[in-house]
Design a protein around this motif. Sequence first.
Motif: not given
Length: 89
Positions: A48-68
């Motif tokens: 599904a691609g990668f969510v690029i970021g510096d880690g933390g909550d933002r990357v986790l939230i973006l990953s969940k959004i992308q999966i949904n």
Amino acid sequence: MHYTLADRVSLSTEMLSTIERGVALPSLENSKRPSWVFGIAELALFGAGFVIGDGGDRVLILSKIQINILRSNNEQLARVDTSLAGSID
């Protein structure tokens, strides 16, 4: 002791096989399990691609959004688009 991937992620070999072949979509919880074993983002395992970021909550939230989003049908996507447009503008 030798452990299979199925053992390590607590899924049956049959379920893991259906996910690998694209016959079934894993639940959010099940999509996380192999990523924990391999130490990588779950999106990397499912193409599904990668969510690029510096880690933390933002990357986790973006990953969940992308999966949904990937699991959504066209009607659901239209509602998400409308909702996002209203909350960002």
